[in-house]
Design a protein around this motif. Structure first.
Motif, PDB file in Angstrom:
ATOM      1  N   LYS A   1       0.821  -1.217   0.000  1.00  0.00           N
ATOM      2  CA  LYS A   1       0.000   0.000   0.000  1.00  0.00           C
ATOM      3  C   LYS A   1       0.855   1.267   0.000  1.00  0.00           C
ATOM      4  O   LYS A   1       0.433   2.302  -0.495  1.00  0.00           O
ATOM      5  N   SER A   2       2.040   1.193   0.570  1.00  0.00           N
ATOM      6  CA  SER A   2       2.848   2.400   0.784  1.00  0.00           C
ATOM      7  C   SER A   2       4.053   2.522  -0.142  1.00  0.00           C
ATOM      8  O   SER A   2       4.641   3.604  -0.235  1.00  0.00           O
ATOM      9  N   LEU A   3       4.434   1.430  -0.797  1.00  0.00           N
ATOM     10  CA  LEU A   3       5.677   1.440  -1.581  1.00  0.00           C
ATOM     11  C   LEU A   3       5.561   2.328  -2.814  1.00  0.00           C
ATOM     12  O   LEU A   3       4.634   2.214  -3.603  1.00  0.00           O
ATOM     13  N   ASP A   4       6.527   3.218  -2.950  1.00  0.00           N
ATOM     14  CA  ASP A   4       6.647   4.045  -4.151  1.00  0.00           C
ATOM     15  C   ASP A   4       7.448   3.252  -5.173  1.00  0.00           C
ATOM     16  O   ASP A   4       8.648   3.041  -5.013  1.00  0.00           O
ATOM     17  N   THR A   5       6.786   2.789  -6.239  1.00  0.00           N
ATOM     18  CA  THR A   5       7.458   1.934  -7.222  1.00  0.00           C
ATOM     19  C   THR A   5       8.075   2.730  -8.373  1.00  0.00           C
ATOM     20  O   THR A   5       8.626   2.144  -9.310  1.00  0.00           O
ATOM     21  N   THR A   6       7.982   4.054  -8.292  1.00  0.00           N
ATOM     22  CA  THR A   6       8.595   4.894  -9.326  1.00  0.00           C
ATOM     23  C   THR A   6      10.084   5.065  -9.030  1.00  0.00           C
ATOM     24  O   THR A   6      10.454   5.533  -7.954  1.00  0.00           O
ATOM     25  N   VAL A   7      10.912   4.646  -9.967  1.00  0.00           N
ATOM     26  CA  VAL A   7      12.369   4.761  -9.795  1.00  0.00           C
ATOM     27  C   VAL A   7      12.922   5.588 -10.952  1.00  0.00           C
ATOM     28  O   VAL A   7      12.808   5.192 -12.114  1.00  0.00           O
ATOM     29  N   ALA A   8      13.488   6.720 -10.632  1.00  0.00           N
ATOM     30  CA  ALA A   8      14.022   7.610 -11.669  1.00  0.00           C
ATOM     31  C   ALA A   8      15.245   6.993 -12.334  1.00  0.00           C
ATOM     32  O   ALA A   8      16.036   6.291 -11.697  1.00  0.00           O
ATOM     33  N   GLU A   9      15.376   7.265 -13.621  1.00  0.00           N
ATOM     34  CA  GLU A   9      16.529   6.779 -14.389  1.00  0.00           C
ATOM     35  C   GLU A   9      17.842   7.217 -13.753  1.00  0.00           C
ATOM     36  O   GLU A   9      18.815   6.461 -13.686  1.00  0.00           O
ATOM     37  N   GLU A  10      17.857   8.440 -13.245  1.00  0.00           N
ATOM     38  CA  GLU A  10      19.080   8.976 -12.632  1.00  0.00           C
ATOM     39  C   GLU A  10      19.473   8.173 -11.409  1.00  0.00           C
ATOM     40  O   GLU A  10      20.667   7.909 -11.177  1.00  0.00           O
ATOM     41  N   GLU A  11      18.479   7.761 -10.616  1.00  0.00           N
ATOM     42  CA  GLU A  11      18.771   6.970  -9.420  1.00  0.00           C
ATOM     43  C   GLU A  11      19.372   5.619  -9.802  1.00  0.00           C
ATOM     44  O   GLU A  11      20.308   5.133  -9.147  1.00  0.00           O
ATOM     45  N   ILE A  12      18.833   5.016 -10.858  1.00  0.00           N
ATOM     46  CA  ILE A  12      19.358   3.731 -11.329  1.00  0.00           C
ATOM     47  C   ILE A  12      20.795   3.884 -11.829  1.00  0.00           C
ATOM     48  O   ILE A  12      21.676   3.082 -11.501  1.00  0.00           O
ATOM     49  N   LYS A  13      21.031   4.945 -12.611  1.00  0.00           N
ATOM     50  CA  LYS A  13      22.377   5.184 -13.144  1.00  0.00           C
ATOM     51  C   LYS A  13      23.382   5.456 -12.031  1.00  0.00           C
ATOM     52  O   LYS A  13      24.523   4.985 -12.086  1.00  0.00           O
ATOM     53  N   ASN A  14      22.963   6.221 -11.037  1.00  0.00           N
ATOM     54  CA  ASN A  14      23.873   6.542  -9.926  1.00  0.00           C
ATOM     55  C   ASN A  14      24.304   5.282  -9.190  1.00  0.00           C
ATOM     56  O   ASN A  14      25.486   5.112  -8.862  1.00  0.00           O
ATOM     57  N   LEU A  15      23.335   4.391  -8.920  1.00  0.00           N
ATOM     58  CA  LEU A  15      23.678   3.146  -8.230  1.00  0.00           C
ATOM     59  C   LEU A  15      24.572   2.270  -9.108  1.00  0.00           C
ATOM     60  O   LEU A  15      25.526   1.659  -8.617  1.00  0.00           O
ATOM     61  N   TYR A  16      24.289   2.233 -10.393  1.00  0.00           N
ATOM     62  CA  TYR A  16      25.114   1.457 -11.321  1.00  0.00           C
ATOM     63  C   TYR A  16      26.552   1.971 -11.328  1.00  0.00           C
ATOM     64  O   TYR A  16      27.512   1.197 -11.217  1.00  0.00           O
ATOM     65  N   ASN A  17      26.713   3.298 -11.437  1.00  0.00           N
ATOM     66  CA  ASN A  17      28.050   3.896 -11.477  1.00  0.00           C
ATOM     67  C   ASN A  17      28.808   3.683 -10.175  1.00  0.00           C
ATOM     68  O   ASN A  17      30.029   3.522 -10.178  1.00  0.00           O
ATOM     69  N   ASP A  18      28.083   3.658  -9.059  1.00  0.00           N
ATOM     70  CA  ASP A  18      28.724   3.479  -7.749  1.00  0.00           C
ATOM     71  C   ASP A  18      29.120   2.026  -7.492  1.00  0.00           C
ATOM     72  O   ASP A  18      29.978   1.763  -6.639  1.00  0.00           O
ATOM     73  N   THR A  19      28.475   1.110  -8.192  1.00  0.00           N
ATOM     74  CA  THR A  19      28.707  -0.318  -7.898  1.00  0.00           C
ATOM     75  C   THR A  19      29.088  -1.123  -9.145  1.00  0.00           C
ATOM     76  O   THR A  19      28.911  -2.342  -9.181  1.00  0.00           O
ATOM     77  N   LYS A  20      29.612  -0.454 -10.153  1.00  0.00           N
ATOM     78  CA  LYS A  20      29.944  -1.099 -11.437  1.00  0.00           C
ATOM     79  C   LYS A  20      30.736  -2.392 -11.267  1.00  0.00           C
ATOM     80  O   LYS A  20      30.526  -3.374 -11.962  1.00  0.00           O
ATOM     81  N   ASP A  21      31.671  -2.361 -10.351  1.00  0.00           N
ATOM     82  CA  ASP A  21      32.586  -3.487 -10.216  1.00  0.00           C
ATOM     83  C   ASP A  21      31.876  -4.770  -9.792  1.00  0.00           C
ATOM     84  O   ASP A  21      32.412  -5.863  -9.948  1.00  0.00           O
ATOM     85  N   TYR A  22      30.678  -4.636  -9.217  1.00  0.00           N
ATOM     86  CA  TYR A  22      29.920  -5.814  -8.795  1.00  0.00           C
ATOM     87  C   TYR A  22      29.158  -6.442  -9.969  1.00  0.00           C
ATOM     88  O   TYR A  22      28.618  -7.545  -9.828  1.00  0.00           O
ATOM     89  N   PHE A  23      29.111  -5.732 -11.089  1.00  0.00           N
ATOM     90  CA  PHE A  23      28.351  -6.211 -12.237  1.00  0.00           C
ATOM     91  C   PHE A  23      29.274  -6.718 -13.347  1.00  0.00           C
ATOM     92  O   PHE A  23      29.218  -6.264 -14.490  1.00  0.00           O
ATOM     93  N   ARG A  24      30.124  -7.669 -12.987  1.00  0.00           N
ATOM     94  CA  ARG A  24      31.008  -8.264 -13.986  1.00  0.00           C
ATOM     95  C   ARG A  24      30.353  -9.504 -14.572  1.00  0.00           C
ATOM     96  O   ARG A  24      29.670 -10.255 -13.878  1.00  0.00           O
ATOM     97  N   LEU A  25      30.569  -9.707 -15.862  1.00  0.00           N
ATOM     98  CA  LEU A  25      29.879 -10.769 -16.585  1.00  0.00           C
ATOM     99  C   LEU A  25      30.396 -12.159 -16.237  1.00  0.00           C
ATOM    100  O   LEU A  25      31.604 -12.371 -16.103  1.00  0.00           O
ATOM    101  N   ASN A  26      29.460 -13.102 -16.131  1.00  0.00           N
ATOM    102  CA  ASN A  26      29.825 -14.503 -15.928  1.00  0.00           C
ATOM    103  C   ASN A  26      29.951 -15.244 -17.255  1.00  0.00           C
ATOM    104  O   ASN A  26      30.443 -16.369 -17.294  1.00  0.00           O
TER     105      ASN A  26
END
Length: 282
Positions: free
Chosen positions: A110-135
């Motif tokens: 009932k309370s969860l805001d499911t809207t996630v801005a593109e900028e927020e996604i990009k910021n998290l990606y840029n901050d954690t890039k090293d964790y997203f290495r391909l298998n």
């Protein structure tokens, strides 16, 4: 109507198997204080099921139902005291977890805001890039699979290679004539899915075929395969943003859910203290 008659005769047969002074209205079987009723079996058969099969299905169900309660009764009598206490604790804890988790899930929904801005996604990606290495390898490509003797093969091949906007429109228009095709070469796909799709391609020879810019034409006894590789990323490289975008969005939403759960747990506890439903004795 047929289903109702089938159930009626089945119940008559089951009831005729034995009489008991403890029989309750609508009950067709009993184990101790537990009763099985007609309403519990009415969805087991349909109108197309023969009477013989219906009797077998219901009889098997009744026997399985009875076995569970008989075994439970035997276990209740024969499991040692300490083990029983531990099991009862686990059952109670499981029940508590089911109730509280379902309640919290409803509150969060009932309370969860499911809207996630593109900028927020990009910021998290840029901050954690090293964790997203391909298998495994990732590939962008387009391909066609068509019959070996297709009469318009040369025209199709020519348009596949030149691949102007008009060519793409043409290839899409004849898609029904092709065994398989994928023309969007801006989408990343895992190499593992390609090994299943193209018989000539294997993990061992992937380095020969999966090269950025490479065009491959291969044939077997039935089909011709045309592949144009756009781009390749190898195992160990950082996974591209567009490929991880949905995963990162899910991470953000899960973090929000956990934060809401903590918030609700605190609010519920604070209200219980305020209303004197919860006290800690010192």
């Amino acid at each position: 109507m047929v289903k109702c008659l089938s159930l009626f005769f089945i119940v008559l047969i089951l009831w005729s198997c034995g009489e008991s002074p403890e029989k309750k209205d609508g009950a067709i079987a009993r184990v101790g204080d537990n009763y099985l009723y007609v309403k519990d079996i009415q969805d087991l058969i349909d109108e197309e099921t023969s009477p013989e099969d219906s009797i077998q299905i219901v009889t098997n169900y009744v026997n399985r139902w009875a076995s569970k309660y008989i075994l439970m009764e035997a276990a209740d009598k024969n499991i040692g005291g300490d083990s029983k206490v531990e099991l009862d604790k686990l059952v109670e804890q499981y029940k508590m977890d089911l109730y509280t988790n379902l309640y919290l899930e409803k509150l969060v929904a009932k309370s969860l805001d499911t809207t996630v801005a593109e900028e927020e996604i990009k910021n998290l990606y840029n901050d954690t890039k090293d964790y997203f290495r391909l298998n495994s390898k990732l590939v962008k490509l387009r391909f066609l699979v068509l019959q070996q003797d297709h009469p318009k093969y040369e025209l199709i091949r020519s348009k596949f290679l030149s691949f102007s906007k008009k060519d793409k429109v043409y290839l899409e228009s004849i898609g029904i004539q092709l065994k398989q095709f994928a023309l969007n070469d801006d989408v990343w796909v895992e190499a593992n899915t390609l090994y299943k799709k193209f018989p000539f391609l294997t993990p061992e020879n992937a380095a020969e075929y999966l090269i950025s810019g490479k065009t491959t034409q291969s044939k077997d006894s039935l089909y011709t395969y045309l592949i144009k590789v756009n781009q390749v990323l190898d195992k160990g490289e950082i996974s591209p943003f567009e490929y991880q975008k949905n995963t990162i969005k899910d991470i953000i939403l899960n973090k929000r859910k956990l934060e809401l759960v903590k918030q609700f747990e605190k609010e519920i506890t604070d209200n219980a203290i305020k209303n004197e439903k919860f006290e800690i004795y010192k």
